[in-house]
Design a protein around this motif. Structure first.
Motif, PDB file in Angstrom:
ATOM      1  N   TYR A 243       0.820  -1.207   0.000  1.00 43.50           N
ATOM      2  CA  TYR A 243       0.000   0.000   0.000  1.00 43.50           C
ATOM      3  C   TYR A 243       0.859   1.265   0.000  1.00 43.50           C
ATOM      4  CZ  TYR A 243      -3.812  -3.164   1.070  1.00 43.50           C
ATOM      5  OH  TYR A 243      -4.720  -4.185   1.013  1.00 43.50           O
ATOM      6  N   SER A 244       0.392   2.276  -0.722  1.00 42.07           N
ATOM      7  CA  SER A 244       1.067   3.573  -0.735  1.00 42.07           C
ATOM      8  C   SER A 244       0.970   4.208   0.652  1.00 42.07           C
ATOM      9  CB  SER A 244       0.412   4.494  -1.764  1.00 42.07           C
ATOM     10  OG  SER A 244       0.536   3.975  -3.070  1.00 42.07           O
ATOM     11  N   PRO A 245       1.932   5.069   1.013  1.00 41.45           N
ATOM     12  CA  PRO A 245       1.866   5.755   2.308  1.00 41.45           C
ATOM     13  C   PRO A 245       0.536   6.484   2.476  1.00 41.45           C
ATOM     14  CG  PRO A 245       3.999   6.113   1.272  1.00 41.45           C
ATOM     15  CD  PRO A 245       3.147   5.421   0.253  1.00 41.45           C
ATOM     16  N   GLY A 246      -0.095   6.281   3.607  1.00 36.82           N
ATOM     17  CA  GLY A 246      -1.382   6.907   3.872  1.00 36.82           C
ATOM     18  C   GLY A 246      -2.578   6.065   3.471  1.00 36.82           C
ATOM     19  N   GLU A 248      -2.624   2.597   4.039  1.00 33.25           N
ATOM     20  CA  GLU A 248      -2.542   1.319   4.728  1.00 33.25           C
ATOM     21  C   GLU A 248      -3.892   0.905   5.327  1.00 33.25           C
ATOM     22  OE1 GLU A 248       1.438   3.409   4.858  1.00 33.25           O
ATOM     23  OE2 GLU A 248      -0.650   3.939   5.330  1.00 33.25           O
ATOM     24  N   GLY A 249      -4.756   1.874   5.569  1.00 34.79           N
ATOM     25  CA  GLY A 249      -6.073   1.582   6.133  1.00 34.79           C
ATOM     26  C   GLY A 249      -6.910   0.674   5.247  1.00 34.79           C
ATOM     27  N   TYR A 250      -6.627   0.687   3.940  1.00 38.95           N
ATOM     28  CA  TYR A 250      -7.344  -0.219   3.044  1.00 38.95           C
ATOM     29  C   TYR A 250      -7.002  -1.677   3.359  1.00 38.95           C
ATOM     30  CZ  TYR A 250      -9.302   3.349  -0.051  1.00 38.95           C
ATOM     31  OH  TYR A 250     -10.033   4.375  -0.560  1.00 38.95           O
ATOM     32  N   GLY A 251      -5.755  -1.918   3.686  1.00 35.09           N
ATOM     33  CA  GLY A 251      -5.366  -3.271   4.082  1.00 35.09           C
ATOM     34  C   GLY A 251      -6.082  -3.692   5.347  1.00 35.09           C
ATOM     35  N   PRO A 274      -3.243  -7.928  -3.131  1.00 37.94           N
ATOM     36  CA  PRO A 274      -2.813  -7.122  -1.979  1.00 37.94           C
ATOM     37  C   PRO A 274      -1.949  -7.921  -1.019  1.00 37.94           C
ATOM     38  CG  PRO A 274      -5.189  -6.943  -2.339  1.00 37.94           C
ATOM     39  CD  PRO A 274      -4.703  -8.071  -3.195  1.00 37.94           C
ATOM     40  N   SER A 275      -1.045  -7.242  -0.378  1.00 37.95           N
ATOM     41  CA  SER A 275      -0.209  -7.867   0.635  1.00 37.95           C
ATOM     42  C   SER A 275      -1.081  -8.427   1.754  1.00 37.95           C
ATOM     43  CB  SER A 275       0.770  -6.839   1.201  1.00 37.95           C
ATOM     44  OG  SER A 275       1.533  -7.382   2.253  1.00 37.95           O
ATOM     45  N   GLY A 276      -0.803  -9.656   2.166  1.00 35.81           N
ATOM     46  CA  GLY A 276      -1.540 -10.282   3.259  1.00 35.81           C
ATOM     47  C   GLY A 276      -2.787 -11.031   2.839  1.00 35.81           C
ATOM     48  N   PHE A 277      -3.182 -10.904   1.570  1.00 37.75           N
ATOM     49  CA  PHE A 277      -4.419 -11.555   1.127  1.00 37.75           C
ATOM     50  C   PHE A 277      -4.248 -13.059   0.986  1.00 37.75           C
ATOM     51  CE2 PHE A 277      -7.390 -13.177  -2.006  1.00 37.75           C
ATOM     52  CZ  PHE A 277      -8.590 -12.586  -1.633  1.00 37.75           C
ATOM     53  N   SER A 412       5.949 -12.161  -7.296  1.00 36.80           N
ATOM     54  CA  SER A 412       5.306 -10.862  -7.480  1.00 36.80           C
ATOM     55  C   SER A 412       4.719 -10.722  -8.884  1.00 36.80           C
ATOM     56  CB  SER A 412       6.311  -9.731  -7.214  1.00 36.80           C
ATOM     57  OG  SER A 412       5.691  -8.468  -7.311  1.00 36.80           O
ATOM     58  N   LEU A 413       5.444 -11.192  -9.898  1.00 35.71           N
ATOM     59  CA  LEU A 413       4.943 -11.134 -11.274  1.00 35.71           C
ATOM     60  C   LEU A 413       3.704 -12.003 -11.449  1.00 35.71           C
ATOM     61  CD1 LEU A 413       8.327 -11.212 -13.226  1.00 35.71           C
ATOM     62  CD2 LEU A 413       6.720  -9.293 -13.109  1.00 35.71           C
ATOM     63  N   GLN A 414       3.670 -13.139 -10.753  1.00 35.52           N
ATOM     64  CA  GLN A 414       2.463 -13.968 -10.776  1.00 35.52           C
ATOM     65  C   GLN A 414       1.294 -13.226 -10.153  1.00 35.52           C
ATOM     66  OE1 GLN A 414       3.798 -17.626  -8.839  1.00 35.52           O
ATOM     67  NE2 GLN A 414       3.674 -18.711 -10.793  1.00 35.52           N
ATOM     68  N   ARG A 415       1.571 -12.513  -9.086  1.00 32.93           N
ATOM     69  CA  ARG A 415       0.508 -11.754  -8.409  1.00 32.93           C
ATOM     70  C   ARG A 415       0.046 -10.564  -9.236  1.00 32.93           C
ATOM     71  NH1 ARG A 415       2.970 -10.686  -2.544  1.00 32.93           N
ATOM     72  NH2 ARG A 415       1.074  -9.447  -2.367  1.00 32.93           N
ATOM     73  N   ARG A 416       0.804 -10.226 -10.275  1.00 31.39           N
ATOM     74  CA  ARG A 416       0.404  -9.159 -11.200  1.00 31.39           C
ATOM     75  C   ARG A 416      -0.195  -9.719 -12.492  1.00 31.39           C
ATOM     76  NH1 ARG A 416       3.101  -4.356  -9.444  1.00 31.39           N
ATOM     77  NH2 ARG A 416       5.088  -4.709  -8.396  1.00 31.39           N
ATOM     78  N   SER A 417      -0.293 -11.023 -12.607  1.00 31.08           N
ATOM     79  CA  SER A 417      -0.827 -11.692 -13.812  1.00 31.08           C
ATOM     80  C   SER A 417       0.027 -11.420 -15.040  1.00 31.08           C
ATOM     81  CB  SER A 417      -2.270 -11.226 -14.080  1.00 31.08           C
ATOM     82  OG  SER A 417      -3.084 -11.422 -12.957  1.00 31.08           O
ATOM     83  N   LEU A 418       1.348 -11.263 -14.875  1.00 36.00           N
ATOM     84  CA  LEU A 418       2.247 -10.981 -15.986  1.00 36.00           C
ATOM     85  C   LEU A 418       3.140 -12.174 -16.329  1.00 36.00           C
ATOM     86  CD1 LEU A 418       3.408  -7.316 -15.215  1.00 36.00           C
ATOM     87  CD2 LEU A 418       1.865  -8.087 -17.026  1.00 36.00           C
ATOM     88  N   LEU A 419       2.909 -13.282 -15.667  1.00 35.26           N
ATOM     89  CA  LEU A 419       3.801 -14.426 -15.842  1.00 35.26           C
ATOM     90  C   LEU A 419       2.988 -15.658 -16.210  1.00 35.26           C
ATOM     91  CD1 LEU A 419       6.907 -14.929 -15.423  1.00 35.26           C
ATOM     92  CD2 LEU A 419       6.295 -15.884 -13.197  1.00 35.26           C
TER      93      LEU A 419
END
Length: 449
Positions: A243-246, A248-251, A274-277, A412-419
């Motif tokens: 998450y971008s700074p500020g 993190e509440g979305y997580g 997302p991280s932690g999902f 990470s590339l798998q989590r972006r659907s680029l691999l």
């Protein structure tokens, strides 16, 4: 005789009747709601996280819209008076002692806010995905569902289509885009006010308190919340899903919606997990993910036919394979083929490059978000032009990175659907490979020039 005070909910009933199909946007409704409570534009901007000038412009256009619809000049100063009069005219009084007694404050059977959701009246395929999502959400009561896929694959369209199909199963339905990166406090306030029917006036000050307030409504009634483009709030230049700074509440919001007991469902679309999902999802758990890939041959052909292309089966198949059934890429390519090649797919394919225009923009946006190691892996895969093992890939990545860094980049590339992965080997989709190759050649040319 003193007129009974008009509630905001009653005012929205009037506007729904007057505006008919031209509903207010979510930001217009937010401005109207807070103006209704006496907020100044500056206070609205501060509470919602938007720029002061932007809120003033939204307000100016809002009053213009209402003035045109109601046939008289509307402003902050008289909007309550005018809508009270319209309400009294639209709904006859039930008693002589009150000018407003109909449309009581009782909870409506269903309430919906589609925000800026796209039109999906024309929709291709995804029958299996629709059936699976309905099973997860209705039968198995999933609380949190992720639709994952690369740009243009149809995540947004599928989310809207599924919401349309399931709308009768929910008391409340609200669809929101995160493309403009609203602060978490603004989104939570928007959701809470909608689900509470504008009765929740004193919102908690902390993000944790606001999420607790939201979950209270998710428990008391059946709600479907859809958040689109959640990758907009992730950091660029790092591995996926941070998450971008500020923001993190979305997580925190996703974690609590997935972990805590309630009777509602939150669906979100994203190009990155997302991280932690991943730690929370599972085939028998209330948190699930659906990876979207390209459309099959038949549905892809339907897209091309709708654009007026009627070429040979071999040419059509080659075009579909070039874009691996990506609906948006096929629509863009089909339009180009009609405009520049008189509908002849073979002439288009003879030109060589299939990455151009908006297709390039889509890939550029996603490639720009990659970390340095991810970009190096993508360059190495593009140069190989074939399936490679982990060992072969580690030898080819320049500059050399450790096995741990390589595994992190691949994940990470798998989590972006680029691999693409197959039997322990890795590669890229043809359109992605062409983009990465062109990008690399452009860098080489810049260095040599």
């Amino acid at each position: 005789m003193t007129a009974v005070e008009l509630t905001f909910e009653q005012a929205m009933l009037v506007l729904d009747r007057v505006l008919q199909t031209k509903h207010l946007s979510n930001i217009q409704e937010l401005v109207l709601r807070l103006c209704w409570k006496g907020y100044t534009y500056a206070e609205i901007a501060e509470s919602s996280g938007y720029d002061d000038d932007y809120i003033r412009d939204v307000g100016f256009r809002l009053w213009q819209t209402l003035s045109k619809a109601l046939g008289e000049n509307i402003a902050k100063s008289n909007v309550k008076t005018v809508l009270r009069r319209y309400y009294a005219n639209l709904v006859p009084a039930e008693s002589a002692g009150s000018s407003i007694t109909a449309f009581p404050n009782a909870k409506p059977q269903r309430r919906q806010d589609w925000g800026e959701a796209i039109d999906v009246s024309i929709f291709y395929g995804r029958k299996a995905e629709q059936a699976l999502l309905e099973k997860w959400i209705i039968q198995e009561k999933c609380r949190l569902v992720m639709l994952l896929g690369m740009g243009g694959i149809g995540k947004t369209a599928l989310s809207v289509k599924v919401a349309e199909q399931l709308q009768s199963k929910f008391d409340f339905l609200i669809w929101r885009s995160l493309r403009n990166r609203p602060p978490i406090s603004a989104l939570l306030a928007d959701l809470i006010l909608f689900l509470s029917q504008e009765t929740e006036e004193n919102l908690p000050e902390t993000t944790d308190g606001q999420i607790s307030c939201l979950i209270k409504y998710l428990r008391s009634q059946r709600c479907l919340i859809l958040l689109d483009n959640i990758e907009s709030i992730f950091r660029e230049g790092e591995t996926a899903g941070h998450y971008s700074p500020g923001y993190e509440g979305y997580g925190q919001l996703l974690r609590r919606v997935g972990d805590e007991l309630h009777q509602s469902c939150l669906i979100f679309t994203t190009r990155e997990t997302p991280s932690g999902f991943t730690a929370r999802e599972g085939e028998t758990l209330p948190v699930r993910s659906l990876q979207l890939t390209g459309l099959p041959q038949l549905e892809s052909q339907q897209i091309l036919s709708s654009k007026g292309l009627a070429n040979s089966a071999a040419e059509t198949k080659q075009l579909i394979q070039s874009y691996t059934g990506n609906p948006l890429a096929l629509k863009i390519a089909a339009t180009t083929i009609q405009s520049l090649f008189d509908g002849d797919i073979s002439q288009f394919l003879q030109q060589g490059p299939v990455v151009f225009g908006d297709i390039w923009v889509i890939l550029e946006q996603q490639f720009h978000r990659l970390s340095a190691n991810e970009k190096q892996v993508m360059y190495s895969l593009a140069l190989k032009q074939t399936w490679v093992t982990l060992t072969e890939l580690q030898q080819d990545v320049v500059p050399q990175i450790s096995e741990g860094e390589l595994l992190e980049a691949l994940l990470s590339l798998q989590r972006r659907s680029l691999l693409e992965q197959q039997s322990g080997r890795y590669s890229q989709q043809p359109v992605v490979m062409e983009y990465v190759t062109d990008n690399l050649m452009g860098q080489v040319c810049c260095v040599l020039s």
